[in-house]
Design a protein around this motif. Structure first.
Motif, mmCIF file in Angstrom:
data_model
loop_
_atom_site.group_PDB
_atom_site.id
_atom_site.type_symbol
_atom_site.label_atom_id
_atom_site.label_comp_id
_atom_site.label_asym_id
_atom_site.label_seq_id
_atom_site.Cartn_x
_atom_site.Cartn_y
_atom_site.Cartn_z
ATOM 1 N N SER A 163 -3.276 0.753 -6.498
ATOM 2 C CA SER A 163 -2.348 0.909 -7.605
ATOM 3 C C SER A 163 -3.092 1.373 -8.848
ATOM 4 C CB SER A 163 -1.653 -0.425 -7.890
ATOM 5 O OG SER A 163 -1.081 -0.427 -9.173
ATOM 6 N N ALA A 164 -2.377 2.087 -9.717
ATOM 7 C CA ALA A 164 -3.002 2.545 -10.963
ATOM 8 C C ALA A 164 -3.236 1.399 -11.931
ATOM 9 C CB ALA A 164 -2.137 3.613 -11.615
ATOM 10 N N GLU A 165 -2.363 0.400 -11.911
ATOM 11 C CA GLU A 165 -2.458 -0.653 -12.911
ATOM 12 C C GLU A 165 -2.472 -2.047 -12.277
ATOM 13 O OE1 GLU A 165 0.406 -0.140 -15.979
ATOM 14 O OE2 GLU A 165 -0.145 1.932 -16.388
ATOM 15 N N GLY A 166 -2.757 -2.129 -11.005
ATOM 16 C CA GLY A 166 -2.900 -3.424 -10.366
ATOM 17 C C GLY A 166 -1.603 -4.161 -10.136
ATOM 18 N N THR A 167 -0.456 -3.455 -10.202
ATOM 19 C CA THR A 167 0.821 -4.129 -10.004
ATOM 20 C C THR A 167 1.154 -4.211 -8.523
ATOM 21 O OG1 THR A 167 2.098 -2.092 -10.153
ATOM 22 C CG2 THR A 167 1.626 -3.235 -12.219
ATOM 23 N N THR A 168 2.179 -4.967 -8.218
ATOM 24 C CA THR A 168 2.573 -5.171 -6.821
ATOM 25 C C THR A 168 3.794 -4.341 -6.431
ATOM 26 O OG1 THR A 168 3.906 -7.066 -7.494
ATOM 27 C CG2 THR A 168 1.656 -7.510 -6.785
ATOM 28 N N ASN A 169 4.334 -3.594 -7.387
ATOM 29 C CA ASN A 169 5.546 -2.809 -7.103
ATOM 30 C C ASN A 169 5.178 -1.476 -6.461
ATOM 31 O OD1 ASN A 169 7.328 -4.727 -8.285
ATOM 32 N ND2 ASN A 169 6.667 -4.020 -10.292
ATOM 33 N N LEU A 170 4.648 -1.560 -5.249
ATOM 34 C CA LEU A 170 4.103 -0.390 -4.569
ATOM 35 C C LEU A 170 4.894 -0.049 -3.316
ATOM 36 C CD1 LEU A 170 0.337 -1.405 -4.734
ATOM 37 C CD2 LEU A 170 1.349 0.501 -5.958
ATOM 38 N N PHE A 171 4.963 1.246 -3.019
ATOM 39 C CA PHE A 171 5.466 1.685 -1.728
ATOM 40 C C PHE A 171 4.266 1.806 -0.794
ATOM 41 C CE2 PHE A 171 9.083 3.169 -4.245
ATOM 42 C CZ PHE A 171 10.142 2.819 -3.419
ATOM 43 N N GLU A 172 4.168 0.902 0.145
ATOM 44 C CA GLU A 172 3.033 0.922 1.068
ATOM 45 C C GLU A 172 3.413 1.649 2.344
ATOM 46 O OE1 GLU A 172 0.141 -2.165 3.558
ATOM 47 O OE2 GLU A 172 1.174 -2.849 1.752
ATOM 48 N N ILE A 173 2.511 2.509 2.813
ATOM 49 C CA ILE A 173 2.699 3.198 4.082
ATOM 50 C C ILE A 173 1.408 3.070 4.885
ATOM 51 C CG2 ILE A 173 4.331 4.863 3.111
ATOM 52 C CD1 ILE A 173 2.076 6.907 3.080
ATOM 53 N N GLY A 178 -4.686 4.359 10.163
ATOM 54 C CA GLY A 178 -4.278 2.966 10.266
ATOM 55 C C GLY A 178 -4.476 2.152 9.004
ATOM 56 N N GLU A 179 -5.157 2.694 8.016
ATOM 57 C CA GLU A 179 -5.381 1.968 6.767
ATOM 58 C C GLU A 179 -4.111 1.995 5.911
ATOM 59 O OE1 GLU A 179 -8.684 3.507 4.653
ATOM 60 O OE2 GLU A 179 -10.132 3.156 6.262
ATOM 61 N N PRO A 180 -3.955 0.998 5.019
ATOM 62 C CA PRO A 180 -2.809 1.042 4.110
ATOM 63 C C PRO A 180 -3.017 2.097 3.030
ATOM 64 C CG PRO A 180 -4.186 -0.861 3.614
ATOM 65 C CD PRO A 180 -4.734 -0.244 4.866
ATOM 66 N N ALA A 181 -1.948 2.753 2.646
ATOM 67 C CA ALA A 181 -1.962 3.711 1.545
ATOM 68 C C ALA A 181 -0.694 3.479 0.731
ATOM 69 C CB ALA A 181 -2.033 5.139 2.064
ATOM 70 N N TYR A 182 -0.672 4.035 -0.463
ATOM 71 C CA TYR A 182 0.436 3.766 -1.385
ATOM 72 C C TYR A 182 0.896 5.060 -2.045
ATOM 73 C CZ TYR A 182 -1.673 -0.818 -0.793
ATOM 74 O OH TYR A 182 -2.213 -1.957 -0.245
ATOM 75 N N LEU A 183 2.206 5.147 -2.284
ATOM 76 C CA LEU A 183 2.719 6.257 -3.076
ATOM 77 C C LEU A 183 2.315 6.038 -4.530
ATOM 78 C CD1 LEU A 183 6.343 6.726 -1.655
ATOM 79 C CD2 LEU A 183 4.268 7.993 -1.069
ATOM 80 N N SER A 184 1.906 7.101 -5.181
ATOM 81 C CA SER A 184 1.333 7.004 -6.523
ATOM 82 C C SER A 184 2.314 6.446 -7.544
ATOM 83 C CB SER A 184 0.859 8.382 -6.978
ATOM 84 O OG SER A 184 0.406 8.332 -8.305
ATOM 85 N N GLN A 185 1.823 5.520 -8.345
ATOM 86 C CA GLN A 185 2.573 5.041 -9.507
ATOM 87 C C GLN A 185 2.217 5.840 -10.756
ATOM 88 O OE1 GLN A 185 1.282 0.863 -9.380
ATOM 89 N NE2 GLN A 185 3.421 0.327 -9.080
ATOM 90 N N SER A 186 1.055 6.471 -10.727
ATOM 91 C CA SER A 186 0.564 7.229 -11.874
ATOM 92 C C SER A 186 -0.658 8.021 -11.432
ATOM 93 C CB SER A 186 0.186 6.279 -13.025
ATOM 94 O OG SER A 186 -0.577 6.944 -14.005
ATOM 95 N N GLY A 187 -0.833 9.182 -12.022
ATOM 96 C CA GLY A 187 -2.029 9.968 -11.744
ATOM 97 C C GLY A 187 -3.146 9.732 -12.741
ATOM 98 N N GLN A 188 -2.953 8.765 -13.632
ATOM 99 C CA GLN A 188 -3.848 8.615 -14.778
ATOM 100 C C GLN A 188 -5.319 8.434 -14.419
ATOM 101 O OE1 GLN A 188 -3.477 5.095 -17.365
ATOM 102 N NE2 GLN A 188 -5.704 5.307 -17.364
ATOM 103 N N LEU A 189 -5.623 7.539 -13.489
ATOM 104 C CA LEU A 189 -7.027 7.264 -13.183
ATOM 105 C C LEU A 189 -7.726 8.537 -12.705
ATOM 106 C CD1 LEU A 189 -6.862 3.767 -11.434
ATOM 107 C CD2 LEU A 189 -6.763 4.338 -13.861
#
Length: 432
Positions: A163-173, A178-189
């Protein structure tokens, strides 16, 4: 040979015969004269057909047209001050391309759920077309400012390991290995890395927040513009944000007068934003204003919609609220050297109750301080590359993110963000 024209360019063909390819939006007939409200995607125009000037067959064809039937219409363009477009079409020919029967969206009132279920058709209406046109021009205006002020567009990944900001509101895929990945919350980092390579950069793309919120300001999928700048500190960051917003609003005012008129938008209020200086207050001052106005608001809490509305009503302009408590802001924000309990960050609140449209800050550039934040927030190995930016050629840098849909809602004067994008993704809506 008849000239093919668009409604947007119809003023170039006064007293000439043109061909318009489009659709019938609605019609009205009174005795021996008919009025065809035509649209072609670039605008709307009224076509006038008189029985005495055309064949009985052509008049009957025009009279029998149904809503959203696709047509090719020929006619002579004439100036008409009373018309919304400034012009009318004296119809001399109608060719039916495809007949539409029982079009579901009629001039009567429809409920929001019905219109959202038929969003693929609703976007044809004058109001929805105006919003989508303004959306396109807002994007153009934003790009125009950035592209002409030394920024380079860089595209960060949409699939991220964290996550960009350490939040839990993530779309996990599940990633392909086989590793977990997430849809981006922000491109900032990622944009911070790009800024250290290219100086001034920006990204523009979709972001995803799996928040179970159904307020008029929240979407599951929305678009962000995120500039990031090396060697730019907090005060300059605010100056750039203000210039950016003013340029974008002026662009829309100049390029979308008809669309703003369709939406009955108060353009005087928008011109005031362009021409006046944005107030800047600290979070502490904002809390004092709220308390003086009767809000039971404790220091250290984030603002809700009523608080943001109160603050913008107080100034009647976009207002920067800066120097927030570090405890309620992201781990990467630079502490104020004069008071490390607050950060060199600011939110820009839009007037008229639209709330936060920009969040920005100066980023921590000191390696040891960022390392301590890593330990404090228990950030994992997926953030190692971000820490390394502070090891190899670190510099003071700042950036901000502006939410496109909230900005559109404000500029258009809309009640809900669901109208600001072609197919909104909301808490209970994934169709169409």
């Amino acid at each position: 040979m008849t000239t093919k024209a668009t409604i947007a360019t119809i003023g170039q063909y006064v007293d000439q015969e043109v061909l318009i390819e489009g659709w019938l939006w609605n019609k009205r007939f009174s005795g021996k004269i008919g009025f065809l409200n035509l649209r072609d995607g670039t605008g709307f125009i009224q076509g006038v057909i008189a029985k005495q000037d055309v064949s009985e067959e052509l008049f009957a064809t025009a009279k029998g047209l149904t809503q959203e039937t696709s047509v090719r219409v020929t006619g002579t363009v004439r100036a008409e001050e009373r018309a919304a477009s400034g012009y009318e079409l004296n119809v001399t020919g109608v060719e039916v391309v495809a007949v539409t029967q029982d079009y579901p969206i009629t001039p009567k009132e429809h409920g929001v759920d019905f219109l959202m279920d038929n969003r693929h058709l609703w976007i044809r209406s004058p109001r929805q077309r105006a919003v989508l046109k303004i959306r396109a021009e807002i994007i153009r205006g934003m790009r125009d400012y950035l592209d002409n002020n030394g920024f380079t567009q860089v595209d960060p990944p949409i699939l991220t390991p964290s996550s960009a900001e350490g939040t839990t509101n993530l779309f996990e895929i599940e990633y392909v290995n086989g590793e977990p990945a997430y849809l981006s919350q922000s491109g900032q980092l990622y944009m911070e890395a790009a800024a250290l390579a290219l100086g001034k950069v920006y990204s523009f793309g979709p972001t995803f927040r799996a928040e179970k919120s159904k307020t008029r300001k929240h979407m599951i999928e929305f678009w962000m513009i995120e500039p990031e700048m090396a060697y730019v500190e907090h005060a300059e960051n605010l100056q750039i944000q203000e210039a950016f917003v003013k340029h974008m609003i002026k662009w829309v005012l100049e390029h979308c007068p008809q669309e703003l008129k369709t939406l009955e938008r108060d353009t005087d209020a928008l011109w005031r934003v362009v021409n006046e200086k944005f107030p800047v207050i600290t979070y502490k001052e904002a809390v004092q204003i709220l308390q003086e106005k009767g809000h039971d608001f404790p220091y250290g809490e984030d603002f809700g919609a009523p608080h943001e509305t109160e603050l913008t009503n107080h100034f009647d302009l976009p207002v920067f609220v800066e120097k927030w408590p570090a405890d309620i802001k992201a781990f990467y924000m630079q502490p104020d050297p004069e008071d490390p309990s607050v950060v060199l960050g600011a939110d820009l609140l839009a007037p008229e109750g639209y709330g936060e449209i920009i969040g920005g800050s100066q980023r921590i550039h000191d390696y040891e301080l960022m390392k301590s934040r890593y330990e404090e927030h228990q950030l994992g190995e997926s953030y190692n590359w971000y820490l390394e930016l502070r090891q190899y050629g670190t510099v003071p840098h700042s950036g901000f993110g502006i939410g496109l849909e909230r900005t559109i809602a404000w500029i258009c004067g809309l009640d809900h963000v669901r109208e600001t994008i072609m197919m909104p993704r909301l808490l209970y809506r994934l169709y169409p």
